[in-house]
Write an enzyme that holds these catalytic residues in place. Structure first.
Site, short mmCIF file in Angstrom:
data_model
loop_
_atom_site.label_atom_id
_atom_site.label_comp_id
_atom_site.label_asym_id
_atom_site.label_seq_id
_atom_site.Cartn_x
_atom_site.Cartn_y
_atom_site.Cartn_z
N SER A 98 5.73 7.83 12.77
CA SER A 98 5.73 6.50 12.18
C SER A 98 6.64 5.53 12.94
O SER A 98 7.59 5.92 13.61
CB SER A 98 6.20 6.60 10.72
OG SER A 98 6.46 5.33 10.19
N ASP B 210 3.85 -0.72 11.49
CA ASP B 210 3.32 0.59 11.12
C ASP B 210 2.63 1.14 12.36
O ASP B 210 1.91 0.41 13.05
CB ASP B 210 2.31 0.47 9.96
CG ASP B 210 1.92 1.83 9.41
OD1 ASP B 210 2.38 2.16 8.30
OD2 ASP B 210 1.17 2.55 10.08
N ARG C 81 -1.95 12.44 10.14
CA ARG C 81 -0.79 13.28 10.46
C ARG C 81 -0.70 14.47 9.52
O ARG C 81 -1.11 14.40 8.37
CB ARG C 81 0.50 12.46 10.36
CG ARG C 81 0.57 11.41 11.42
CD ARG C 81 1.94 10.80 11.58
NE ARG C 81 1.87 9.88 12.72
CZ ARG C 81 2.30 8.63 12.70
NH1 ARG C 81 2.86 8.14 11.62
NH2 ARG C 81 2.18 7.87 13.77
N ARG D 213 8.68 3.57 11.54
CA ARG D 213 9.76 3.17 10.63
C ARG D 213 11.09 2.98 11.36
O ARG D 213 11.67 3.91 11.92
CB ARG D 213 9.88 4.16 9.48
CG ARG D 213 10.30 5.56 9.87
CD ARG D 213 10.12 6.53 8.71
NE ARG D 213 8.71 6.71 8.40
CZ ARG D 213 8.22 7.79 7.80
NH1 ARG D 213 8.99 8.78 7.44
NH2 ARG D 213 6.93 7.89 7.56
N ASP E 91 0.79 -1.23 0.00
CA ASP E 91 0.00 0.00 0.00
C ASP E 91 0.83 1.28 0.00
O ASP E 91 0.30 2.36 -0.26
CB ASP E 91 -0.94 0.01 1.22
CG ASP E 91 -0.19 0.01 2.55
OD1 ASP E 91 1.06 -0.04 2.54
OD2 ASP E 91 -0.85 0.06 3.61
N HIS E 92 2.13 1.20 0.29
CA HIS E 92 2.92 2.41 0.50
C HIS E 92 3.67 2.91 -0.73
O HIS E 92 4.15 4.05 -0.73
CB HIS E 92 3.95 2.16 1.61
CG HIS E 92 3.47 2.52 2.98
ND1 HIS E 92 2.33 1.99 3.53
CD2 HIS E 92 3.98 3.36 3.91
CE1 HIS E 92 2.17 2.49 4.75
NE2 HIS E 92 3.15 3.33 5.00
#
Length: 755
Positions: free
Chosen positions: A643, A160, A448, A645, A95-96
């Protein structure tokens, strides 16, 4: 039939006994949070309750979910763990990596072509190790999880931060870094500091223009971006039961924006309706059999102050719509106050673009309410004064809303429908003329709104609102438009008023989809070959990080003293950098390029202590690494918010940074640093941040006796020959100290030991 139904059945079979044993051990009624956490312990129940906010506890999550950007690094790590198959049900969701530019069809086709190497890699790893794979276009991870995998009383982790969305179906769902996911997929326990619990009591019922999104926007204004750190938010009360399952998901989703470990709701009729509507009647039937254990005890909700660490009460009867922003999701403004706030702060009031959808607000209910306003605009001869875009959350939602005519209504309004992907929400938006960096305003229903996040323009003022409020504002073109009181002049010159939005919780004709986008793994993965070309600039196999030398760290250079908000977007930007998420060397070229240097008030400009020149942060750090010099990053409050990440932790580690010293950390980022073998330290006295000078050489003293709860000492050697000694704190437990000594948690897994 649901995925992994036997796993769910097994959990529910043991749940009553586990909850009763936990209640007996704790000696009082239990919150839902406690029921779920204590029923997922690795070890037997302790002799006394774990201390909230202090005790580290090992859990066994039920499942793992990963999106394609973070899955690359997580799976590269898992490939070194020595397992032939994942130990728990796990999925990857593409999806990213889909850029929103033209329309869904063209954007998806382009993404598949550009990212084919990455998609092939992920597909092959899923086939080899037994993970479910959701193809590009299937939808956003959190919406797909809610539709297919989330279940009341479960515990899941995901790579995520918005994994927390699954709390809308009564889960404890927590965002983590890839190293944590690797541990769980390898069959190892997952560690979490026992969270404190905030109770949010909802009374009354939403009406008019108010929506579930406005609840969390108000909560964000109350708690701020760090108010939920190391805490779980548990919603309850009659107002909670009046919300739809997807509305609950919206609230939990944005719990990430207050720093919360996660948020959740007790099982109720709305959750049951959603489970049945999404083809999981078997889960609903099982949940109904243990439903008293899938919510907090009655005594807890009757007297919440006794059982929660903090209690907030919100009356939905009087809640009005909010717009939060710009530049931070906790700056909460009721729509009735926006005009005066915009004037006071000089915010641009013409709205260039309104965007709805994303993982936060892309349910059938959200889209139907927004569509009711779009239809009003068409019927009342109103032409949208702002550009307007829709990002469906899943192919199932997209297919259903197209069948029910909503996309046609949006098209009549002049809207653009993007692919079922994250798109603008994470900076994957090829917005025309954004590079001009003109001051402008957009409104969206995302989660965000950090500077540069949506379009890369630091001057884009992004405001967060509900899909229905965003739609109304896009029609008016005015940030200050209050649909409750204001009118709009239509094409005939008449002043018309929008009626409150209407919509349906679930599609009356049921959900429908031709191809949801799921690919089951190969039945025998042993014959699958995972290839990574050594010439690839998208993928790179990992080498182990070096172990600690066994000595104090002497002569480190200050790399940067970051000032103010420094999120994981500032540390490791997304947008165009997402293409390098599987290549640690290449993506390290974005390390801290968005952070503000406290000494010159510039981004991506720090002093190279070797040459005296000001250069890009990664360039300076690579120069230090080439000469074998370690360095220190200094940061402000809530460093690493946003995030999950882990690249924001892996990049400094890869380039030779040894220490991150800040006033306070966001939870996920601190854990990510620890997992990668970094020293994550906090000032014992926050004022000592001011002692850090640009040319400092820094020593970390006391590592020979590194122990839980014992402070370390930092010596700052200044250019003028003077020095300062300061005390620093850490939150490492014994196991985490072993991660540091080994050079990272993955090195311990490689060695076949578990400390």
């Amino acid at each position: 039939m649901a995925f992994d139904i036997e796993m769910i059945r097994k959990l529910y079979t043991s749940l009553p006994a586990r909850v009763e044993a936990a209640r007996k051990m704790v000696g009082k009624p239990l919150t839902l949070t406690e029921k779920i956490l204590y029923s997922h312990l690795v070890e037997a129940l302790p002799a006394k309750p774990y201390e909230r906010g202090n005790s580290y506890v090992d859990f066994h999550p039920d499942r793992v979910a990963m999106q394609d950007a973070t899955a690359q690094m997580a799976l590269l790590q898992f490939m070194q763990a020595g397992r032939s198959k994942v130990a728990v049900p796990s999925t990857v969701h593409c999806d990213h990596l889909i850029t929103a530019k033209s329309n869904a069809k063209e954007d998806l086709a382009r993404a598949i072509k550009v990212n084919q190497e990455v998609y092939d890699f992920l597909t092959s790893v899923c086939n080899k190790y037994g993970l479910g794979f959701w193809k590009p276009g299937a939808g956003i991870i959190h919406q797909v999880v809610l539709e297919n995998y989330a279940f009341p009383g479960g515990l899941m982790i995901g790579t995520d931060s918005h994994t927390v969305n699954a709390g809308g179906l009564g889960m404890i769902a927590i965002g983590v870094g890839g190293a944590d996911a690797c541990d769980v997929m390898a069959g190892l326990p997952w560690e979490l500091k026992m969270p404190k619990i905030i109770g949010v009591k909802l009374t009354g019922k939403l009406n008019g223009w108010a929506s579930a999104k406005d609840i969390i926007l108000k909560v964000a204004g109350i708690l701020t971006v760090k108010g939920g750190t190391d805490k779980i938010v548990e919603y309850f009360g009659p107002g909670a039961e009046s919300l739809s399952g997807t509305g609950k998901g919206t609230i939990c989703n944005m719990g990430a924006e207050i720093g919360a470990t996660t948020s959740t709701f007790g099982y109720d009729a709305a959750m049951e309706r959603y489970l049945r509507a999404t083809g999981r009647a078997d889960v609903a039937d099982l949940a109904n059999g243990v439903k008293q254990h899938l919510r907090g005890d009655d005594e807890v909700y009757a007297n919440p102050a006794v059982f929660f660490d903090e209690v907030i009460e919100i009356d939905l009867d009087v809640l009005e719509p909010y717009l939060n922003g710009p530049f931070t999701p906790d700056r909460a403004t009721p729509i009735s106050k926006m005009k005066e706030e915009a004037k006071k702060n000089g915010w641009p009031t013409h709205v260039e673009v309104g965007l709805i959808g994303s993982c936060t607000n892309s349910s059938y209910e959200d889209i139907s309410r927004a569509a009711s306003l779009a239809k009003q605009a068409v019927d009342k001869k109103l032409k949208a004064k702002s550009q307007f875009t829709i990002t469906p959350g899943s192919e199932q939602v997209r297919f259903t809303i197209e069948r029910d005519g909503f996309i046609n209504i949006f098209n009549q309004m002049g809207a653009k429908v993007f692919a079922n992907a994250c798109g603008p929400c994470i900076g994957m938006w090829e917005r025309k003329d954004a590079e001009k960096q003109e001051k402008n305003t957009i409104v969206h229903s995302f989660n965000r709104n950090f500077s540069k996040r949506a379009d890369g323009n630091p001057n884009t003022h992004a405001f967060v609102g509900s899909p229905e409020l965003v739609t109304a504002i896009a029609i008016s073109g005015d940030l200050c438009f209050n649909p409750i009181t204001d009118t709009i002049i239509n094409e005939e010159g008449k002043a018309v008023k929008l009626d409150p939005p209407t919509g349906q919780e679930l599609p009356p004709k049921g959900f429908a989809v031709d191809d949801a986008g799921f690919l089951a793994p190969a039945s025998d993965g042993s014959k699958v070959d995972v290839k990574v070309s050594p010439k690839s600039d998208r993928l790179q196999l990992l080498d182990p990080f070096p172990a600690w030398e066994g000595t104090d760290l002497i002569g480190l250079k200050l790399l940067i003293k970051a000032k103010g908000k420094c999120t994981t977007d500032h540390i490791s930007m997304a947008g165009p950098w997402l293409k390098y998420r599987g290549h640690l060397d290449n993506i390290s070229n974005n390390m801290l390029i968005g952070a503000l240097n406290a000494f010159n008030e510039k981004t991506d400009s720090v002093k190279n202590q070797i040459t005296g020149a000001y250069e890009s942060v990664p360039v300076v750090q690579r120069a230090y690494k080439a000469k074998g010099i370690g360095s220190v990053i200094v940061g402000d409050e809530n460093y690493g918010e946003g995030s999950s990440r882990e690249h924001a932790a892996m990049e400094p580690r890869f380039l030779g940074v040894r220490v991150v010293l800040v006033k306070s950390f966001a939870r996920i980022h601190e854990t990510n640093l620890k997992k990668q073998g970094m020293l994550a330290l906090t000032f014992a006295n926050k004022e000592d941040y001011n002692l850090i000078e640009e040319d400092d050489s820094i020593d970390v003293v006391g590592l020979g006796s590194f122990a839980p709860g014992v402070q370390l000492k930092i010596v700052l050697h200044h250019q003028n020959g003077k020095s300062d000694q300061i005390k620093v704190n850490h939150s490492y437990n014994a196991q985490q100290i072993e991660w540091f000594k080994a050079g990272g948690a993955l090195n311990i897994i490689r060695a076949g030991t578990k400390v």
